[in-house]
Motif scaffolding. Structure first.
Motif, PDB file in Angstrom:
ATOM      1  N   HIS A  22       0.802  -1.229   0.000  1.00  0.00           N
ATOM      2  CA  HIS A  22       0.000   0.000   0.000  1.00  0.00           C
ATOM      3  C   HIS A  22       0.831   1.273   0.000  1.00  0.00           C
ATOM      4  N   GLY A  23       2.104   1.162   0.308  1.00  0.00           N
ATOM      5  CA  GLY A  23       2.977   2.324   0.232  1.00  0.00           C
ATOM      6  C   GLY A  23       2.939   3.243   1.430  1.00  0.00           C
ATOM      7  N   SER A  24       2.195   2.875   2.480  1.00  0.00           N
ATOM      8  CA  SER A  24       2.162   3.711   3.682  1.00  0.00           C
ATOM      9  C   SER A  24       1.735   2.874   4.882  1.00  0.00           C
ATOM     10  N   SER A  26      -0.227   3.982   7.282  1.00  0.00           N
ATOM     11  CA  SER A  26      -1.653   4.226   7.549  1.00  0.00           C
ATOM     12  C   SER A  26      -2.544   3.313   6.722  1.00  0.00           C
ATOM     13  N   GLN A  27      -2.248   3.187   5.429  1.00  0.00           N
ATOM     14  CA  GLN A  27      -3.049   2.327   4.564  1.00  0.00           C
ATOM     15  C   GLN A  27      -2.886   0.858   4.944  1.00  0.00           C
ATOM     16  N   HIS A  36      -2.346   2.351  13.536  1.00  0.00           N
ATOM     17  CA  HIS A  36      -1.106   2.839  12.913  1.00  0.00           C
ATOM     18  C   HIS A  36       0.096   2.466  13.774  1.00  0.00           C
ATOM     19  N   ARG A  57      12.316   7.004   4.608  1.00  0.00           N
ATOM     20  CA  ARG A  57      11.285   8.046   4.610  1.00  0.00           C
ATOM     21  C   ARG A  57      11.753   9.207   3.739  1.00  0.00           C
ATOM     22  N   ARG A  58      10.942   9.532   2.746  1.00  0.00           N
ATOM     23  CA  ARG A  58      11.228  10.667   1.860  1.00  0.00           C
ATOM     24  C   ARG A  58      10.003  11.581   1.854  1.00  0.00           C
ATOM     25  N   ARG A  60       6.820  12.869   3.052  1.00  0.00           N
ATOM     26  CA  ARG A  60       5.776  12.267   3.878  1.00  0.00           C
ATOM     27  C   ARG A  60       5.495  10.829   3.463  1.00  0.00           C
ATOM     28  N   GLY A  61       6.322  10.296   2.574  1.00  0.00           N
ATOM     29  CA  GLY A  61       6.105   8.943   2.089  1.00  0.00           C
ATOM     30  C   GLY A  61       7.241   7.995   2.443  1.00  0.00           C
ATOM     31  N   LEU A  62       7.058   6.708   2.068  1.00  0.00           N
ATOM     32  CA  LEU A  62       8.062   5.672   2.308  1.00  0.00           C
ATOM     33  C   LEU A  62       8.527   5.108   0.967  1.00  0.00           C
ATOM     34  N   VAL A  63       9.822   4.870   0.875  1.00  0.00           N
ATOM     35  CA  VAL A  63      10.389   4.247  -0.319  1.00  0.00           C
ATOM     36  C   VAL A  63      11.090   2.970   0.114  1.00  0.00           C
TER      37      VAL A  63
END
Length: 299
Positions: A22-24, A26-27, A36, A57-58, A60-63
């Motif tokens: 989901h890329g996060s 929270s999701q 969370h 962490r880049r 507000r997202g995650l890579v």
């Protein structure tokens, strides 16, 4: 030699897989129906266990990192294999009838009259019914489950689903009830009657009498029967007054074949559905829920 290498924690792998998908965080938490913070803790636990970062962490997202991509590919494949194995095992279990044992009186007077309703309401719950007057051993003797009216304690090797408290009371054909009420409308009228009884429940009459405040030594035992089923057939035939669990005579009471002038009294026994402890068959708790609903409809 079997490898003793430590496996990563499964819950943490599931959290990681969800984050990667989901890329996060929270999701992933929404997908897993947890908080969370719970997902974050599982990711932190997994990274500590592996000794490397799985995401960067880049903004507000995650890579995902190279190590994370490698673990994602391996873990996704492993979890899909586990999910597939679970589905196959469930299909195999569902394709096999659930072997259920119960005493002949319960089978004949309670289960069989309700089988058509069970099939309508639980169409995928196929039962293979077996009558047995002797309670099975701790391993259930190859059965999937057994339905009993009994008192604890239970074997440690059983998982016991409590369904309903047993209630017992005197039952008789209407013609006998009319004759008794003409003499004495109270339960003490039974002290002048030879009482039908069964070898399988010798304490049934004394238990009921004590609950009524009557002396048990004043009871007069009449014709005895080997099984409860025969006892109740004798009562329907007008051969005397029997003592019976309420649920086993509910249909006879509704049809007017038997009457219970003084109602029913709770005992220390229970209706229970027992299976082997740790038995993974998901049909057993479903059957327990259905049985509970049916049994408690009586009250």
């Amino acid at each position: 030699m079997i490898s003793q290498a430590k496996l990563p924690p499964l819950n943490a792998i599931r959290a990681f897989e969800a984050i990667a998908k989901h890329g996060s965080v929270s999701q992933a938490a929404l997908a897993l129906h947890v908080t969370h913070g719970a997902v974050s803790r599982q990711l932190r636990l997994l990274e500590e266990d592996l000794g490397c970062a799985l995401f960067e962490r880049r903004g507000r997202g995650l890579v995902i990192t190279d190590a994370g991509r490698h673990l994602r590919d391996v873990s996704t494949e492993a979890l899909e294999l586990l999910r597939g194995a679970r589905q196959r095992l469930r299909r195999e279990i569902q394709a096999t009838a659930l072997v259920l044992s119960c005493p002949g009186s319960i089978l004949a007077r309670w289960m069989i009259p309700r089988l058509e309703q069970l099939r309508r309401e639980q169409p995928d719950l196929e039962l293979h019914l077996s009558a047995s007057e002797k309670p099975p051993g701790p391993t259930l003797d190859g059965l999937d489950a057994t339905l009993l009216i009994a008192e604890p304690p239970w074997p440690d090797a059983w998982t016991v689903h409590s369904l309903a408290t047993e209630h017992i009371g005197p039952v008789m054909a209407p013609v006998i009830a009319e004759a008794l009420s003409a003499q004495d409308a109270s339960p003490r009228a039974l002290l002048r009657q030879p009482l039908l009884h069964t070898a399988s429940r010798p304490q049934a009459w004394p238990t009921w009498a004590r609950a009524q405040g009557m002396q048990t030594d004043a009871l007069r035992m009449g014709q005895g029967f080997e099984h409860l089923y025969y006892l109740l057939e004798a009562a329907v035939a007008g051969l005397g007054v029997a003592i019976a669990p309420q649920q086993l005579v509910a249909d006879d009471l509704s049809a007017g074949r038997l009457v219970a002038p003084w109602g029913f009294t709770p005992t220390s026994a229970e209706w229970v559905l027992c299976s082997r402890a740790g038995h993974p068959d998901e049909r057993i708790p479903r059957l327990a829920g259905w049985l509970h609903a049916q049994l408690t409809e009586t009250h």
